[in-house]
Enzyme design. Structure first.
Site, PDB file in Angstrom:
ATOM      1  N   ASP A   1       0.841  -1.197   0.000  1.00 41.33           N
ATOM      2  CA  ASP A   1       0.000   0.000   0.000  1.00 41.33           C
ATOM      3  C   ASP A   1       0.874   1.244   0.000  1.00 41.33           C
ATOM      4  OD1 ASP A   1      -1.107  -0.127   3.488  1.00 41.33           O
ATOM      5  OD2 ASP A   1       0.785   0.542   2.635  1.00 41.33           O
TER       6      ASP A   1
ATOM      7  N   ASN B   1      -3.825  13.112   0.362  1.00 39.38           N
ATOM      8  CA  ASN B   1      -5.187  13.628   0.209  1.00 39.38           C
ATOM      9  C   ASN B   1      -5.395  14.896   1.029  1.00 39.38           C
ATOM     10  OD1 ASN B   1      -6.288  11.726  -1.591  1.00 39.38           O
ATOM     11  ND2 ASN B   1      -6.637  10.254   0.052  1.00 39.38           N
TER      12      ASN B   1
ATOM     13  N   GLU C   1      -5.938   2.387  -0.452  1.00 41.16           N
ATOM     14  CA  GLU C   1      -4.614   2.514  -1.048  1.00 41.16           C
ATOM     15  C   GLU C   1      -3.842   1.210  -0.986  1.00 41.16           C
ATOM     16  OE1 GLU C   1      -4.075   3.969   3.271  1.00 41.16           O
ATOM     17  OE2 GLU C   1      -5.645   3.971   1.744  1.00 41.16           O
TER      18      GLU C   1
END
Length: 285
Positions: A158, A166, A201
């Site tokens: 990940d 973000n 993710e």
């Protein structure tokens, strides 16, 4: 185009009319020939003509409706062999129209089914498979690997600190990062490998015909490729991933594989991120 070519009803009416009148036609022709007109001869003639007319009528009717019989049989077998799509529609009558319309509807249904299945098993953002795709395909890949006596490995990874991307740059940039990761994965793997995005993710790659040691090398190449990619406005080297690698054991279920790989991934996070850890060897690459 003749009405007889386009209308099954017209053909049936015509054949029925002629068949019913076969005895009368035979009688008229017989009388015109001047042959014996005794009651036995006339009765025999009408009986034979009636049998012949009825037989011809039934035979022609059977030929008319035979395509409908084929269509019905093909529809019954359609879920197994899709044979309706191979039917030829003879003529231009109502049965031919129904056959063509049925084929057209089923073709559209097949296309819609494939599209829906693709949507149900594909991550819309990256174009990779999703968790459902992984769940459906891994058991088959494991069975084939066991039958062939070949290794199968899993790479779980990940993005490091993805939430901060973000938060600092916005979700549009985060989505672009996920898409870039998906493209790198697709470009780096073999046609028979299976790659899926199984979380926000988090990604999983199944590597058939691949030992754990070989999977470590593949994961390391991916790690380097992610670190080298560049996406504005992120600084260079900001896109990194941590990896956990395992080789499947005999009769090991998908959830067991995921747990082992997740444990290796967790150790990669704990020991500094942007690295590859193999659960079978517990070593960093």
């Amino acid at each position: 185009m003749s009405i007889l070519q386009r209308s099954l009803i017209a053909k049936i009416f015509l054949v029925s009319f002629l068949s019913v009148h076969v005895p009368l036609i035979a009688l008229v022709v017989y009388l015109l020939t001047g042959l014996d007109t005794g009651p036995v001869s006339i009765f025999t003639l009408i009986l034979v003509a009636t049998v012949v007319g009825t037989g011809v009528c039934l035979l022609v009717m059977w030929r008319f409706i035979r395509p409908l019989q084929h269509l019905a049989a093909a529809l019954q077998k359609y879920p197994d062999d899709k044979c309706v799509l191979k039917l030829l529609a003879p003529g231009k009558d109502e049965i031919a129209v129904v056959t063509d319309a049925t084929k057209s509807i089923l073709v559209q249904l097949e296309e819609l089914t494939k599209k829906l299945k693709h949507q149900a098993t594909t991550d819309f953002l990256t174009g990779l498979g999703n968790r459902r795709s992984l769940t459906e395909q891994v058991p088959g890949l494991q069975s084939r690997a066991q039958r062939a006596g070949e290794p199968l490995s899993m790479v779980l990874f990940d993005l490091d600190n993805f939430k901060m991307i973000n938060d600092d740059y916005g979700h549009d940039v985060g989505d672009n990062v996920l898409m870039i990761v998906g493209e790198i994965v697709k470009d780096s793997l073999r046609p028979y490998d299976l790659a899926s995005r199984i979380g926000g993710e988090e990604f999983c790659i199944i590597l058939p015909r691949t030992s754990g040691e070989a999977a470590l090398k593949i994961a390391e190449r991916l790690r380097a490729a992610f670190q080298e990619c560049y996406l504005e406005p992120l600084p260079r080297g900001r896109i990194t991933c941590s990896f956990g690698v395992v080789q499947a054991e005999a009769d090991e279920r998908l959830q067991q594989l995921l747990r082992r790989a997740d444990a290796a991934l967790y150790r990669a996070k704990e020991t500094g991120r942007n690295r590859v850890i193999g659960a079978f060897a517990d070593k960093s690459q």
